[in-house]
Design a protein around this motif. Sequence first.
Motif, mmCIF file in Angstrom:
data_model
loop_
_atom_site.group_PDB
_atom_site.id
_atom_site.type_symbol
_atom_site.label_atom_id
_atom_site.label_comp_id
_atom_site.label_asym_id
_atom_site.label_seq_id
_atom_site.Cartn_x
_atom_site.Cartn_y
_atom_site.Cartn_z
ATOM 1 N N UNK A 146 121.700 59.327 12.076
ATOM 2 C CA UNK A 146 121.839 58.279 11.065
ATOM 3 C C UNK A 146 120.801 57.186 11.302
ATOM 4 N N UNK A 147 120.703 56.260 10.367
ATOM 5 C CA UNK A 147 119.628 55.270 10.394
ATOM 6 C C UNK A 147 119.664 54.408 11.652
ATOM 7 N N UNK A 148 120.842 53.900 12.044
ATOM 8 C CA UNK A 148 120.906 53.033 13.218
ATOM 9 C C UNK A 148 120.598 53.806 14.497
ATOM 10 N N UNK A 149 121.050 55.063 14.567
ATOM 11 C CA UNK A 149 120.776 55.884 15.741
ATOM 12 C C UNK A 149 119.289 56.207 15.847
ATOM 13 N N UNK A 150 118.669 56.544 14.729
ATOM 14 C CA UNK A 150 117.237 56.869 14.752
ATOM 15 C C UNK A 150 116.410 55.643 15.111
ATOM 16 N N UNK A 151 116.798 54.494 14.622
ATOM 17 C CA UNK A 151 116.070 53.267 14.938
ATOM 18 C C UNK A 151 116.103 52.999 16.439
#
Length: 299
Positions: free
Chosen positions: A175-180
Amino acid sequence: MPPQGNGANGVTITETNFHGGVAIGGLGDAKEEAIDPYVKFTTSTVPNQSTLANSGLPFAFFFSPLINSETAGTEVKAPSVLRRAPVRCTNCGAFVNMYCKVDKDTGNWGCVFCEQENSTGARDYHNDQNSLELVEGVVDWQPHITTADRGFVSVGETSAPACAPVLYAIDETLDEDEMKELVESLLVAIKCLPTTTPVGLLTYGSSVSVYDLSQVGIPTADVVSGTKPPSAAALRPLLYGSGAYLAPVHVCLPILEMVVRSLRPYASPDVPGPDRARCLGPALEVGLALLRGAGAAAG
């Protein structure tokens, strides 16, 4: 009162803070103050094999070697660096550590994992500074490799230690927060590598993408099917082609950082995590083939 695990079925672990500090007991002498911000367990007990097999539940731990003070919620001291080959169990290969029973007079010690009795000869374990692995939960082994010390890593006749290749395998379904967070951590980790370290990066989702680090400008990758184990024909371009899939950090750092920054979160965030296609098996086979190829090329 923090929760206590039941030592009857494994090693008792006491959770001491939400961010992963744990105190481990039941391994020789109790280490009640062994707070380790680098490790976080999914349970309060390390189960033995029979318990793990009968429970049907997964067990894992998270190791965060690059954790910082803000993340840990406490001051994190950098691990001590030990520039010598580690002492390892002759049966299972585990490293001697602070939870092993060590006879400091004879150098004999019992492996905490397989209970094998080992001997280190005349090593001075009475001096804590000479045996930091017995008093600290995390140490950084950086042995000075020489041609006379081939029991740890075999290298050629060279004046500098050889660097083992590092290949990052990235899950594309985050997900976006994990990838960031992953991108930020990767950029830090890459800069911590010795400049001569061969490094590469592949991603996996429904297929495996292996990035060519010789291409400057736009990140490019060779794609391998993720629906079945990779064939010899599929691996041949990666092993014998013109692309550079493993390159020294000082050569490929700009393009590698560009590749890392180009990583994007999963395109369909509404799809539950377990339902997202992850070809981890083919990705590992591709990665192992690249590492074996690098080893063969190095002799």
